[in-house]
Design a protein around this motif. Sequence first.
Motif, short mmCIF file in Angstrom:
data_model
loop_
_atom_site.label_atom_id
_atom_site.label_comp_id
_atom_site.label_asym_id
_atom_site.label_seq_id
_atom_site.Cartn_x
_atom_site.Cartn_y
_atom_site.Cartn_z
N ARG A 1 45.04 87.81 116.66
CA ARG A 1 45.09 86.98 117.87
C ARG A 1 44.72 87.81 119.11
NH1 ARG A 1 47.19 81.98 117.02
NH2 ARG A 1 48.34 81.65 115.07
N ALA A 2 45.09 89.08 119.10
CA ALA A 2 44.72 89.95 120.22
C ALA A 2 43.21 90.11 120.32
CB ALA A 2 45.40 91.31 120.07
N LEU A 3 42.53 90.12 119.18
CA LEU A 3 41.07 90.17 119.20
C LEU A 3 40.50 88.92 119.87
CD1 LEU A 3 40.16 91.37 115.57
CD2 LEU A 3 40.38 92.77 117.63
N GLY A 4 40.98 87.77 119.41
CA GLY A 4 40.47 86.52 119.96
C GLY A 4 40.72 86.40 121.45
N GLU A 5 41.87 86.87 121.89
CA GLU A 5 42.19 86.79 123.32
C GLU A 5 41.23 87.63 124.16
OE1 GLU A 5 46.19 88.15 123.26
OE2 GLU A 5 47.00 86.27 122.44
N ARG A 6 40.60 88.62 123.56
CA ARG A 6 39.67 89.49 124.27
C ARG A 6 38.21 89.16 123.98
NH1 ARG A 6 44.40 91.44 123.68
NH2 ARG A 6 45.27 92.94 125.15
N GLY A 7 37.99 88.05 123.33
CA GLY A 7 36.62 87.63 123.05
C GLY A 7 35.94 88.44 121.97
N LEU A 8 36.73 89.11 121.13
CA LEU A 8 36.18 89.90 120.05
C LEU A 8 36.22 89.12 118.75
CD1 LEU A 8 37.97 93.29 120.85
CD2 LEU A 8 35.60 92.67 121.39
N GLY B 1 34.81 80.10 96.28
CA GLY B 1 35.40 80.71 97.47
C GLY B 1 34.48 80.66 98.67
N VAL B 2 33.21 80.95 98.46
CA VAL B 2 32.23 80.91 99.54
C VAL B 2 32.15 79.51 100.14
CG1 VAL B 2 29.74 80.95 100.02
CG2 VAL B 2 30.81 82.88 98.86
N ARG B 3 32.06 78.53 99.29
CA ARG B 3 31.88 77.16 99.81
C ARG B 3 33.11 76.70 100.58
NH1 ARG B 3 27.07 75.40 98.34
NH2 ARG B 3 26.14 76.02 96.35
N ARG B 4 34.29 77.08 100.15
CA ARG B 4 35.51 76.72 100.87
C ARG B 4 35.58 77.44 102.22
NH1 ARG B 4 40.77 77.64 97.76
NH2 ARG B 4 41.58 76.65 99.66
N LEU B 5 35.21 78.71 102.23
CA LEU B 5 35.25 79.46 103.49
C LEU B 5 34.19 78.95 104.45
CD1 LEU B 5 36.60 81.80 105.02
CD2 LEU B 5 34.88 83.32 104.02
N ALA B 6 33.01 78.63 103.92
CA ALA B 6 31.91 78.17 104.77
C ALA B 6 32.20 76.81 105.40
CB ALA B 6 30.62 78.09 103.96
N ALA B 7 33.18 76.09 104.87
CA ALA B 7 33.54 74.80 105.46
C ALA B 7 34.16 74.96 106.84
CB ALA B 7 34.52 74.06 104.53
N HIS B 8 34.53 76.18 107.21
CA HIS B 8 35.11 76.44 108.52
C HIS B 8 34.00 76.90 109.47
CE1 HIS B 8 39.24 76.02 107.05
NE2 HIS B 8 38.77 76.55 105.93
N PRO B 9 33.72 76.15 110.51
CA PRO B 9 32.53 76.38 111.33
C PRO B 9 32.52 77.69 112.10
CG PRO B 9 33.91 74.67 112.29
CD PRO B 9 34.47 74.95 110.94
N GLN B 10 33.67 78.34 112.26
CA GLN B 10 33.69 79.60 113.02
C GLN B 10 33.27 80.80 112.17
OE1 GLN B 10 36.38 78.32 111.60
NE2 GLN B 10 38.16 79.66 111.61
N VAL B 11 32.97 80.57 110.88
CA VAL B 11 32.65 81.67 109.97
C VAL B 11 31.14 81.82 109.83
CG1 VAL B 11 33.01 82.63 107.68
CG2 VAL B 11 34.78 81.17 108.70
N ARG B 12 30.68 83.05 109.95
CA ARG B 12 29.30 83.43 109.65
C ARG B 12 29.31 84.33 108.41
NH1 ARG B 12 29.57 80.02 112.78
NH2 ARG B 12 28.55 79.77 114.81
N CYS B 13 28.13 84.68 107.91
CA CYS B 13 28.06 85.49 106.69
C CYS B 13 26.90 86.47 106.77
CB CYS B 13 27.89 84.58 105.48
SG CYS B 13 27.77 85.46 103.90
N LYS B 14 27.16 87.70 106.36
CA LYS B 14 26.12 88.73 106.30
C LYS B 14 25.47 88.73 104.92
CE LYS B 14 28.16 91.81 109.73
NZ LYS B 14 28.55 93.19 110.07
N VAL B 15 24.15 88.61 104.92
CA VAL B 15 23.37 88.78 103.70
C VAL B 15 23.13 90.28 103.57
CG1 VAL B 15 21.32 88.07 102.43
CG2 VAL B 15 22.33 86.53 104.12
N SER B 16 24.11 90.94 103.02
CA SER B 16 24.09 92.41 102.97
C SER B 16 24.92 92.85 101.77
CB SER B 16 24.69 93.00 104.25
OG SER B 16 26.06 92.61 104.38
N GLY B 17 24.73 94.10 101.37
CA GLY B 17 25.57 94.69 100.34
C GLY B 17 25.42 94.07 98.97
N LEU B 18 24.40 93.26 98.75
CA LEU B 18 24.28 92.56 97.48
C LEU B 18 23.72 93.44 96.38
CD1 LEU B 18 22.98 89.07 98.67
CD2 LEU B 18 25.33 89.90 98.44
N ARG C 1 44.20 79.12 109.88
CA ARG C 1 45.28 79.40 110.85
C ARG C 1 44.74 79.81 112.22
NH1 ARG C 1 50.39 79.81 109.52
NH2 ARG C 1 50.81 81.46 111.04
N LEU C 2 43.57 80.45 112.26
CA LEU C 2 43.00 80.91 113.53
C LEU C 2 41.59 80.34 113.70
CD1 LEU C 2 44.11 84.67 113.53
CD2 LEU C 2 45.29 82.70 114.51
#
Length: 299
Positions: free
Chosen positions: A139-146, A193-210, A166-167
């Motif tokens: 929550r401290a991150l969000g309060e600072r725009g991070l 898991g990906v599809r459930r997490l992606a249902a939350h609009p504040q989440v982005r995803c890195k196409v990396s580390g594959l 929750r956040l």
Amino acid sequence: MSDAQGVVDAHHHVWDLDIRPQSWLDEPGHEPLRRSFGTDDLRTAATRPIAGRRLECTVLVQCVASVGETREFLALADSDPLIGAVVGWADLTSPAIGDVLDAMRAGPGGTYLRAVRHLVQGESDPAWLQRPSVERGLRALGERGLGYDLLIRDHQFPQAIRLAERLPSLPLVLNHAGKPPIARRDLGDWERGVRRLAAHPQVRCKVSGLITEADHEKWTVDDIRPVWEVLLTSFGPDRLMFGSDWPVSVLAGGWNRWAATVGELLDGCSAAETEAVLAGTATTFYGLDPDRRKGRTAC
């Protein structure tokens, strides 16, 4: 980045072993990484364009749980135009987390701190992200725009999903697509898991580390494509961002081979979709400065 035809590498690392040892490099198989890597090494390594674009700007991501490392990275970003943002580390469980973040942002290069990451993949607690002390820190991150970079393995999606629930106002980006078990060729649980997490609009995803989750010696683009298709249909191109995970990606082919693979995966995407994956999503999420990037192609 509507008019700049460059690539933003949204996930790379540097380390100087003379200054800060990296104990994780002692693990078997990491021998090629047991030397120092800096931004000039990345400039030298990243020679292959993606969809006709060359590396222009990067997001430097923490390696170890150290505020000292983060301060060093912020100072480096202040002096090196290749780096547009830093994902640092701070102890989310500390009652003083707000003061620590404020002090880092007030120090040299502090304006480049755009997100924080913790290696949740190494935490055995299946609800680590739900600990009250951790949630207070987030929550401290969000309060600072991070924002917050989510580093989890595929079995840890439930706690990431609960965090997103929750956040809902905290910007989240899933690192390395949640580490799909490509080498095992068993993507079912990961995909759910990906599809459930992606249902939350504040989440982005890195196409990396594959590629480091695939067979390091034998992987082909056909091994990566099923993962790409899940990500593309789950998040859409405007919520995906390219990352090299360099120099860790050296273990499975390096920056240029990964760049060639991403170029193949983007075949068939529109110009706007390609722009989003290669630059736009990362530029928006990490608040990259277009003026700093414009005309400063690094390679």
